[in-house]
Scaffold this motif. Structure first.
Motif, PDB file in Angstrom:
ATOM      1  N   LEU A   1     -22.935  24.572  -6.909  1.00  0.00           N
ATOM      2  CA  LEU A   1     -24.081  23.822  -6.395  1.00  0.00           C
ATOM      3  C   LEU A   1     -23.704  23.007  -5.162  1.00  0.00           C
ATOM      4  O   LEU A   1     -24.493  22.897  -4.214  1.00  0.00           O
ATOM      5  CB  LEU A   1     -24.622  22.892  -7.489  1.00  0.00           C
ATOM      6  CG  LEU A   1     -25.456  23.550  -8.586  1.00  0.00           C
ATOM      7  CD1 LEU A   1     -25.807  22.538  -9.664  1.00  0.00           C
ATOM      8  CD2 LEU A   1     -26.723  24.158  -8.010  1.00  0.00           C
TER       9      LEU A   1
ATOM     10  N   ARG B   1     -30.031  26.711  -6.499  1.00  0.00           N
ATOM     11  CA  ARG B   1     -29.634  27.462  -7.707  1.00  0.00           C
ATOM     12  C   ARG B   1     -29.479  28.938  -7.399  1.00  0.00           C
ATOM     13  O   ARG B   1     -28.560  29.593  -7.902  1.00  0.00           O
ATOM     14  CB  ARG B   1     -30.660  27.274  -8.818  1.00  0.00           C
ATOM     15  CG  ARG B   1     -30.335  26.195  -9.840  1.00  0.00           C
ATOM     16  CD  ARG B   1     -30.233  24.848  -9.232  1.00  0.00           C
ATOM     17  NE  ARG B   1     -29.847  23.825 -10.204  1.00  0.00           N
ATOM     18  CZ  ARG B   1     -29.673  22.556  -9.894  1.00  0.00           C
ATOM     19  NH1 ARG B   1     -29.850  22.148  -8.647  1.00  0.00           N
ATOM     20  NH2 ARG B   1     -29.296  21.674 -10.801  1.00  0.00           N
TER      21      ARG B   1
ATOM     22  N   ALA C   1     -20.268  25.434 -12.182  1.00  0.00           N
ATOM     23  CA  ALA C   1     -21.645  25.186 -11.739  1.00  0.00           C
ATOM     24  C   ALA C   1     -21.709  24.058 -10.716  1.00  0.00           C
ATOM     25  O   ALA C   1     -22.419  24.157  -9.708  1.00  0.00           O
ATOM     26  CB  ALA C   1     -22.522  24.858 -12.952  1.00  0.00           C
TER      27      ALA C   1
ATOM     28  N   ALA D   1     -26.241  29.465  -5.371  1.00  0.00           N
ATOM     29  CA  ALA D   1     -25.094  29.256  -6.256  1.00  0.00           C
ATOM     30  C   ALA D   1     -24.909  30.443  -7.196  1.00  0.00           C
ATOM     31  O   ALA D   1     -23.781  30.894  -7.440  1.00  0.00           O
ATOM     32  CB  ALA D   1     -25.277  27.969  -7.059  1.00  0.00           C
ATOM     33  N   THR D   2     -26.013  30.988  -7.699  1.00  0.00           N
ATOM     34  CA  THR D   2     -25.940  32.154  -8.588  1.00  0.00           C
ATOM     35  C   THR D   2     -25.411  33.376  -7.847  1.00  0.00           C
ATOM     36  O   THR D   2     -24.577  34.132  -8.376  1.00  0.00           O
ATOM     37  CB  THR D   2     -27.331  32.458  -9.172  1.00  0.00           C
ATOM     38  OG1 THR D   2     -27.803  31.320  -9.893  1.00  0.00           O
ATOM     39  CG2 THR D   2     -27.273  33.666 -10.108  1.00  0.00           C
TER      40      THR D   2
ATOM     41  N   THR E   1     -21.881  30.094 -16.814  1.00  0.00           N
ATOM     42  CA  THR E   1     -22.066  29.259 -15.630  1.00  0.00           C
ATOM     43  C   THR E   1     -23.515  29.293 -15.153  1.00  0.00           C
ATOM     44  O   THR E   1     -24.093  28.260 -14.788  1.00  0.00           O
ATOM     45  CB  THR E   1     -21.128  29.724 -14.506  1.00  0.00           C
ATOM     46  OG1 THR E   1     -19.778  29.683 -14.965  1.00  0.00           O
ATOM     47  CG2 THR E   1     -21.265  28.836 -13.278  1.00  0.00           C
TER      48      THR E   1
ATOM     49  N   LEU F   1     -26.231  26.308 -14.778  1.00  0.00           N
ATOM     50  CA  LEU F   1     -26.984  26.104 -13.540  1.00  0.00           C
ATOM     51  C   LEU F   1     -28.475  25.929 -13.821  1.00  0.00           C
ATOM     52  O   LEU F   1     -29.155  25.114 -13.186  1.00  0.00           O
ATOM     53  CB  LEU F   1     -26.765  27.294 -12.600  1.00  0.00           C
ATOM     54  CG  LEU F   1     -25.463  27.349 -11.809  1.00  0.00           C
ATOM     55  CD1 LEU F   1     -25.352  28.683 -11.079  1.00  0.00           C
ATOM     56  CD2 LEU F   1     -25.387  26.203 -10.810  1.00  0.00           C
ATOM     57  N   CYS F   2     -28.985  26.701 -14.756  1.00  0.00           N
ATOM     58  CA  CYS F   2     -30.413  26.619 -15.087  1.00  0.00           C
ATOM     59  C   CYS F   2     -30.758  25.331 -15.825  1.00  0.00           C
ATOM     60  O   CYS F   2     -31.857  24.803 -15.698  1.00  0.00           O
ATOM     61  CB  CYS F   2     -30.824  27.825 -15.932  1.00  0.00           C
ATOM     62  SG  CYS F   2     -30.672  29.404 -15.065  1.00  0.00           S
TER      63      CYS F   2
ATOM     64  N   THR G   1     -25.793  18.982 -14.728  1.00  0.00           N
ATOM     65  CA  THR G   1     -24.376  19.357 -14.733  1.00  0.00           C
ATOM     66  C   THR G   1     -23.452  18.157 -14.570  1.00  0.00           C
ATOM     67  O   THR G   1     -22.389  18.097 -15.183  1.00  0.00           O
ATOM     68  CB  THR G   1     -24.105  20.366 -13.612  1.00  0.00           C
ATOM     69  OG1 THR G   1     -24.623  19.843 -12.390  1.00  0.00           O
ATOM     70  CG2 THR G   1     -24.770  21.685 -13.900  1.00  0.00           C
TER      71      THR G   1
END
Length: 469
Positions: free
Chosen positions: A124, A146, A120, A149-150, A331, A335-336, A340
């Motif tokens: 990011l 986010r 993550a 990154a996802t 992961t 992220l949510c 991190t």
């Protein structure tokens, strides 16, 4: 699906077995190791090392010593890898040597927090650098970073699910790209030196301290350097997919020791500004972490420490799709959550602790099973030197940051009740077994996966009698 499974089981010795494909040759093996060492950390850590060391001269000493210690560790892991040729790295070795509980604690902390959080953070960082040019006067929006990154995690998960060869080829290409970027950095730095801009490297200047040096600060500088060198043990997580692992694993470790030492030290010795603008560096490190962390889940499930569905591979592609999906989902959840960086501070202590436990296992295995055939056998001074260094480093880290290290240990120890309930408790109610079977069956249908039928002789440690047959 059952008919196809029977068809694959039909030939107990031939080519019809559904098993992990051995598509990682010597070049790809070196790319996995060097490609993950020369990742985002090589451009991020120098600032932290310099801040904690207090001077340019001492920071260069930290880099050289840190690289040397990691080289010793890679040699120890090379011996373990060819002696116990199983995928899973630290987890597989510790489980084989010390038993299920210790191995499960390493697996628990890695799968629950360590790998998803690291993935993550890197994702990011990648999305921030990609979006930064569009938001020059402010930080990129939270949702945008986010989302990107996802998308990055989902794309690389799809690549790894589709083909081992695609994933390794991407790693090969990206590693070459990183080496070319480092060549550029080094050339620019050497040009500056030849022009006479090397005042900071004169001993009278390089050892001018911005703060009084202390053992605790030097220990933290070593931790920062160790983050940049992390990845030297990644090949051990995919041992069963390496072509002739008992030959190529030590070869790759030897090349890594020479290659990464030369490139890493040279690049870090030259201070030429912010090279982290090369955001693709983060992209290929995500690929490497996904590739190896999914094999850790696969190995844990095969040992019975995780649901058996995670030990299954795709019927045609021979990739561990369920394990990859678990890593991807974990992961995205991290992220949510958002915090991190705090999480990765808590578990970094566990990461370094696992190295020491694993290499201590090498010494214990030498005494416990002396008849094992070891294609590579390192001098005893190598693991002993490594363990002395790590004991001192972890001791001062615990002294300097007791809260962070203590929370890391708490996260790790939460796996103890989970182990005894989930693994050791054999007489569970029947409805639990029925539920697990139903979920496993549905997962098999959705992911089109079966248990791999590997050759046991490829993963069993060799005794002297087997080696002479």
């Amino acid at each position: 699906m059952e008919d196809k499974e029977k068809k694959k089981d039909r030939d107990s010795s031939g080519s019809d077995r559904v098993t992990l494909k051995k598509e990682i040759g010597l070049l790809s093996a070196c790319a996995i190791i060097i490609g993950n060492i020369i990742g985002s950390g090589i451009f991020i850590s120098p600032k932290g090392v310099l801040e904690h060391a207090g001077s340019v001269g001492l920071s260069l000493i930290v880099w050289v010593c840190g690289g040397g210690i990691c080289a010793l560790g890679s040699l120890c892991y090379a011996e373990l890898g060819v002696t116990i040729p199983k995928s899973g790295g630290d987890y597989s070795y510790v489980t084989e040597i010390f038993g299920g509980l210790v191995g499960f604690l390493l697996l628990w902390s890695a799968v629950l927090i360590m790998y998803p959080t690291t993935l993550a953070v890197i994702a990011l960082t990648f999305s921030n650098y990609v979006l930064q040019p569009a938001f020059q006067n402010c930080l990129p929006p939270f949702i945008a970073t986010r989302l990107l990154a996802t998308i990055c995690i989902l794309f690389l998960t799809w690549v790894n699910c589709s083909s081992v060869r695609w994933a390794t080829r991407i790693q090969d290409v990206f590693t070459v790209g990183k080496l070319l970027a480092l060549v550029l950095i080094i050339v620019v730095g050497l040009v500056q030196i030849f022009r006479g801009h090397y005042d900071a490297l004169r001993p009278s200047v390089s050892f001018e301290f911005s703060q009084d040096p202390s053992v605790g600060q030097i220990a933290l500088a070593f931790l920062q350097a160790s983050f940049a060198y992390s990845g030297w043990n990644f090949l051990n997580y995919v041992t069963e997919e390496v072509v002739e692992p008992r030959k190529n694993l030590p070869r790759a470790a030897g090349l890594q020791r020479c290659g990464s030492d030369i490139w890493g030290k040279a690049a870090r010795s030259v201070f030429v500004g912010d090279a982290d603008l090369c955001s693709p560096v983060h992209l290929w490190r995500i690929n490497g972490y996904l590739f190896t962390s999914s094999r850790l889940c696969f190995s844990g499930a095969r040992e019975g420490h995780l649901p058996y569905l995670l030990a299954m591979i795709h019927l045609k592609n021979c990739t561990p799709i369920p394990a990859l999906l678990v890593c991807c989902i974990a992961t995205i959840v991290i992220l949510c959550i958002g915090e991190t960086h705090n999480l990765i501070n808590y578990v970094s202590f566990i990461n370094y602790l696992s190295y020491g436990v694993t290499i201590a296992g090498l010494l214990y295995l030498r005494k416990k099973r002396p008849t094992l055939t070891r294609p590579i056998k390192v001098n005893m001074l190598i693991p002993i030197t490594y363990l002395i260094f790590w004991a001192v480093l972890l001791g001062f880290s615990l002294y300097s940051e007791p809260v962070v290290c203590g929370l890391g240990m708490v996260i790790m120890l939460t796996g103890v009740p989970v182990y005894f309930v989930g693994v050791q408790w054999k007489n569970k109610p029947k409805w639990i077994y029925r539920l697990v079977e139903r979920v496993t069956y549905m997962g098999q249908k959705v992911c089109y996966v079966v248990f791999p039928q590997g050759d046991p002789s490829e993963t069993e440690p060799l005794t002297s009698s087997k080696a002479t047959d």
